[in-house]
Write an enzyme that holds these catalytic residues in place. Structure first.
Site, PDB file in Angstrom:
ATOM      1  CG  ASN A 198       7.189   4.183  -0.207  1.00 37.74           C
ATOM      2  OD1 ASN A 198       7.833   3.138  -0.114  1.00 37.74           O
ATOM      3  ND2 ASN A 198       7.134   4.885  -1.319  1.00 37.74           N
ATOM      4  CB  CYS A 209      14.822  -1.256  -5.927  1.00 40.08           C
ATOM      5  SG  CYS A 209      13.448  -2.292  -5.396  1.00 40.08           S
TER       6      CYS A 209
END
Length: 446
Positions: free
Chosen positions: A27, A124
């Protein structure tokens, strides 16, 4: 159904024991790579994991004329944006199909080229992640946006201007968008209700090294004073606390003992408290953290996910697998992604007892409470898990299925393992190091 090269046979019932290493955070690293676009000279990024999101961003940067090459040490990239140029629309689309990161190219490309193109975005499937807000933010900076058949075309008729923005929810992606756009915008940008995750702080460190002026207040307000020019940076990415916690949960669920080299206490304190509450043990040293199951029964707990500094939503799914082995009723309230508990149906198929609820089963109501989402769970344990046929739904859910298969008795067929490559570096090699009994169809041991 996936092809046989995307299937893993997992023979469960063996504790995971050994040592693995986590590198830079998924991230943070791709976003730091995007930030290199803003510099007038080359940047040097260290501790870069070999994961799909990194490869996607590397390809997108190269399409836009950025030179990306390995540095002197393993996991080091040198990114030179001296010759940034427009990229072919079809090439962008081909590279970006499975990632949402291209949306973060908008601000830097508007500053460098005056225009940008963003194709349809993937990522996702765990709930709504509306990108409309990203475009609204860019409009507030002065960008114009035209929707076309193949995506969104953005232009900056003049230099982007600082603005005041309040996020309705402290979204990490929206905060990154503002940071990457505001640093070269004219004037001051004030962002309130911002995300303050460790990866956001690390991105701010990257931008400050480049010459940006950014301050963070304790009330989730970030102020950015635009500058005329940014230079390159040299930076070592913070380690991936989400991957580290996944392996910690794997140690707990399989009654194993895993040393996670590179894991750091400071960014994982909330997780560590919860891990100890469940009955897990850990030991911290200067190089990493050892996680293990100390024996005896695990404890049922009440758990609510939240934005940092709360319990991260990405920690939830792997830990739920361990909670199936805890004595009593555990309550999990997911407040970040409304569909993230969908993965539990497969755990029930393996023998777990998990009931989902639309109500908020936590200390406070959340934004999903009145919206008909199954976002709370009651986990009844302990239950013996049995091997099953599993299809991976998303990144963290996929790793959770892997943990469940490793903890179960018998053999599981796990389909879609390539999705795990998005966020877990060399996870097949790590499984081998930890003594997992896994093989590819056809009998080749991994």
């Amino acid at each position: 159904m996936t092809g046989t090269d995307d299937v893993l046979l997992v023979h469960g019932g063996t504790p995971l024991e050994g040592e693995i290493r986590v590198r830079g955070a998924k991230n943070l690293v791709p976003k730091a790579m995007v930030a290199a676009l803003l510099g007038s000279g080359p940047s040097r990024l260290r501790n870069v994991p070999d994961i799909r999101d990194v490869r996607v961003v590397r390809g997108l940067l190269q399409l836009h004329g950025v030179t990306v090459r390995p540095g002197d040490e393993p996991g080091e990239l040198i990114l030179d944006p001296s010759h940034v140029e427009s990229a072919n629309v079809a090439d962008i689309d081909a590279h970006a199909g499975s990632s949402r990161i291209p949306i973060l190219f908008c601000g830097p490309l508007l500053h460098r080229l005056g225009h940008a193109f963003i194709p349809g975005l993937g990522g996702c499937d765990i709930g709504g992640r509306p990108i409309d807000f990203h475009f609204e933010v860019l409009r507030q900076f002065g960008a114009t946006i035209e929707k076309r058949a193949d995506g969104q075309y953005l232009e900056a008729p003049q230099r982007l201007r600082g603005t005041k923005i309040r996020l309705p929810y402290p979204s990490v992606g929206s905060t990154e968008q503002v940071l990457l756009t505001a640093v070269l915008a004219e004037g001051v940008t004030e962002l309130s209700n911002a995300a303050v995750e460790p990866e956001i702080e690390d991105l701010i460190c990257v931008l400050q090294k480049m010459g940006a002026m950014i301050s963070m207040d304790t009330d989730r307000t970030i102020r950015i004073t635009g500058v005329d020019r940014l230079d390159g940076y040299t930076h070592r990415a913070i380690p991936d606390r989400l991957e580290a916690a996944s392996w910690a949960s794997a140690a707990l669920a399989t009654e194993g003992n895993i040393y996670v080299r590179g894991a750091q206490q400071r960014s994982m304190m909330t997780f560590l408290n919860t891990y100890r509450k469940v009955g897990g043990a850990f030991q911290i040293d200067d190089e990493g953290i050892r996680f293990w199951h100390p024996g005896g029964a695990l404890n049922a707990i009440a758990l609510e996910t939240d934005v940092h500094p709360g319990f991260q939503t990405d920690w939830q799914q792997p830990l739920v697998v361990a909670l199936t082995q805890a004595a009593g009723l555990s309550i999990v309230h997911e407040t970040v992604y409304e569909s993230r508990l969908g993965f539990t149906s497969a755990l029930n198929q393996m023998g777990a007892h998990i009931q989902l609820y639309r109500e908020c089963l936590g200390g406070s109501d959340c934004r999903f409470g009145q919206r008909n989402f199954l976002h709370s769970a009651v986990v009844s344990g302990p239950t013996k898990l049995q091997g099953a046929d599993l299809v991976i739904p998303d990144l963290r859910g996929g790793f959770s299925y892997l943990i469940a298969a490793l903890a179960a008795q018998g053999t599981s067929r796990v389909h879609g393992i390539d999705l795990i490559n998005r966020g877990y570096e060399n996870f097949m090699d790590k499984l081998e190091k930890l003594g997992a009994k896994v093989e590819l169809p056809g009998g080749s041991l991994v």
